[in-house]
Each structure stands twice: as C-alpha cells, then as structure tokens.
Design a protein around this motif. Sequence first.
Motif, PDB file in Angstrom:
ATOM      1  N   LEU A   1      -4.874  -3.954   1.949  1.00 34.17           N
ATOM      2  CA  LEU A   1      -4.186  -2.729   1.095  1.00 34.17           C
ATOM      3  C   LEU A   1      -5.636  -2.144   1.556  1.00 34.17           C
TER       4      LEU A   1
ATOM      5  N   THR B   1       1.012  -1.464   0.052  1.00 36.63           N
ATOM      6  CA  THR B   1      -0.133   0.233   0.062  1.00 36.63           C
ATOM      7  C   THR B   1       0.872   1.063  -0.140  1.00 36.63           C
TER       8      THR B   1
ATOM      9  N   ALA C   1      -9.493  -2.363  -8.838  1.00 41.19           N
ATOM     10  CA  ALA C   1      -8.388  -1.925  -8.210  1.00 41.19           C
ATOM     11  C   ALA C   1      -9.640  -2.224  -6.678  1.00 41.19           C
TER      12      ALA C   1
ATOM     13  N   CYS D   1      -5.988   2.430  -2.711  1.00 45.41           N
ATOM     14  CA  CYS D   1      -6.214   1.600  -4.005  1.00 45.41           C
ATOM     15  C   CYS D   1      -7.332   2.581  -5.396  1.00 45.41           C
TER      16      CYS D   1
ATOM     17  N   SER E   1      -5.544   6.369  -6.583  1.00 42.24           N
ATOM     18  CA  SER E   1      -4.400   6.214  -7.171  1.00 42.24           C
ATOM     19  C   SER E   1      -4.709   5.627  -8.247  1.00 42.24           C
TER      20      SER E   1
ATOM     21  N   ILE F   1       2.438   1.943  -3.619  1.00 44.55           N
ATOM     22  CA  ILE F   1       1.212   2.569  -4.650  1.00 44.55           C
ATOM     23  C   ILE F   1       0.942   3.854  -4.147  1.00 44.55           C
TER      24      ILE F   1
ATOM     25  N   ALA G   1      -8.849  -4.580  -3.868  1.00 44.13           N
ATOM     26  CA  ALA G   1      -8.054  -3.763  -2.266  1.00 44.13           C
ATOM     27  C   ALA G   1      -8.802  -4.829  -1.132  1.00 44.13           C
TER      28      ALA G   1
END
Length: 285
Positions: free
Chosen positions: A171, A131, A162, A176, A179, A134, A166
């Motif tokens: 995560l 994480t 995503a 996620c 991003s 990311i 996640a």
Amino acid sequence: MTYFMSVILGFVQGVAEFLPISSSGHLTLFQHFFGMPEPDQLFNVLLHFATLLAVCVVYWRDIWEMIVEFFCFIGDLFSHRSYRGNPPEARRMVLLIIVGTLPLFLVLPIKDRVEAFGTNPFFVCGALLVTGCILFLSDQMGSGRKTARNATLLDVLLVGAAQGVATIPGLSRSGCTISAGMVRGFDRRFAVRYSFLMSLPAVLGATLLEVLDVMELEGGVPPENIPKYLVGMIVAAVVGYFSIQLVKLLASRGRFGAFAFYCWGAGALFILLTVMGWTFVPVAA
C-alpha cells in the motif's frame, strides 16, 4: 551488498516513496524477482531518511516557519499569553501534524506482524492492486477547499489513520494519505503538502530508534558499508526531490489515474510471474 545494488535500491526508494506506487512493495518485489539479497534494516532506514531530507529541501520554508511558531507557542505558554484571533497557519500546521501522527502509535504493537506480510509476493501484489483502486477513485474527485487554516482535527486523524493502514507492504503511504485528504475535502496542493510534511516525524523517529538499536546490538556500523550506504542515500535523496515535484504537478492537475493503471499493471504482472515461478538472474551480493 554491492554499489550497484545500493544505487538500484536508492533509485527505487526515491521514486516509489513519493510517487503513489509503494516503496516497500517495490523493494520487496525487486529483491524477490531479481534475486537481490535483502539489505540490512539499517540501510532501509537510511534510505527513508534520505528521502526525508528531500522533503526538507522541497518544503524548507514551511518547516522553518513551523519550527519558529512551535517555539513561539511554547513561549506563549510560559508567559501565559493567549493568542487573539486566528493563529498563524504554520502554528496550526504543527498541531495538525501532531494529531495526524497519533494513529501510528496504534500500529506499533503489531508492527512486526504487519511487516511480515511483505515476505509474501502474492500479498504485496494484491496490495498494489488495491493501491491502484484507491488512486483511481481519488482521481475522480474534485479538488476541495480545505487548507491548514480550516482543516479539522477529525480530518487529520482520518488522514493519519490512512497512514497507519499504509504500513501494510504494497500500500502506498503517499497514495493513501493524499487520497484520504482529498476525500476529506482538502485542496489538492494542500493534500500533497500535508502528506509529505506528516511523514517527517514518523521517518525521523524510526531512523533514530533503528540507529540506536544498531549501536547497541552490533556495536556500530561496519566501516566497509558506509560508502555504499552514502551512495544509496544520495541517489534516493536526489531522485526523491524530483519525484516530489512530479507528484505536486500531477496532483494539482488531478492526474493520479496514471499511477492507478501502473499499480494495476505491475500487480498483475508480478502475480503472473509468481504463479509461473519466474525469477530473473540473481544480482551478485
């Protein structure tokens, strides 16, 4: 479960659900290292429902406009009216959220297997480190220009994918999806708004299913637990509200990097504690 535990878990949920640091990962690690007994599944779902209410308060205007446009769209279908020109942004946002939610249905058959990874502190810590990577990479990207008016179905499908990934414990869902939106060229503010609004159908659906299961299997909610549930939900909702405001501010300024360093630090620390076999004084049940 004590009131103290209810407040702590509510606070952790309110902070970690929206800050890109993984609520599921932090709840797992808190329970493991502080000796907290795992709360029942219904309480976990109610905490998520409380943070959903925080999203509704922050984005109430968007939600109201989408509800109105949804019924206007249904009315247009039955009256055989076609919309000329570009549809209102709120109507298009409804479509984008529906499409972005579709990848979650691919996760449902393996949901239990994915959640089982949350019992392994090493795995959760490793996911926290991922994480962080990311978030760090997304922080290096400039803000795009896509909004609800020009984001494509492919864009939101990838953001939805995503969100599906996640579901892995550790995560961050918000990290996620925000991003992924930035990678697809979303405006930073829109990436945050879409991420949080897209969470509404998933959380609401999970809440309804879990409540129905409890009613069917256990015959209802134990009355003695209701006050504790309410305390945790209130804490999660209030803390969640301010967490959303913080994420909106930091995302607009491209400051996700601070959360990356936190995830790296927390992941490394808990890996070290796991290797050392270190747990803190258990919290009384």
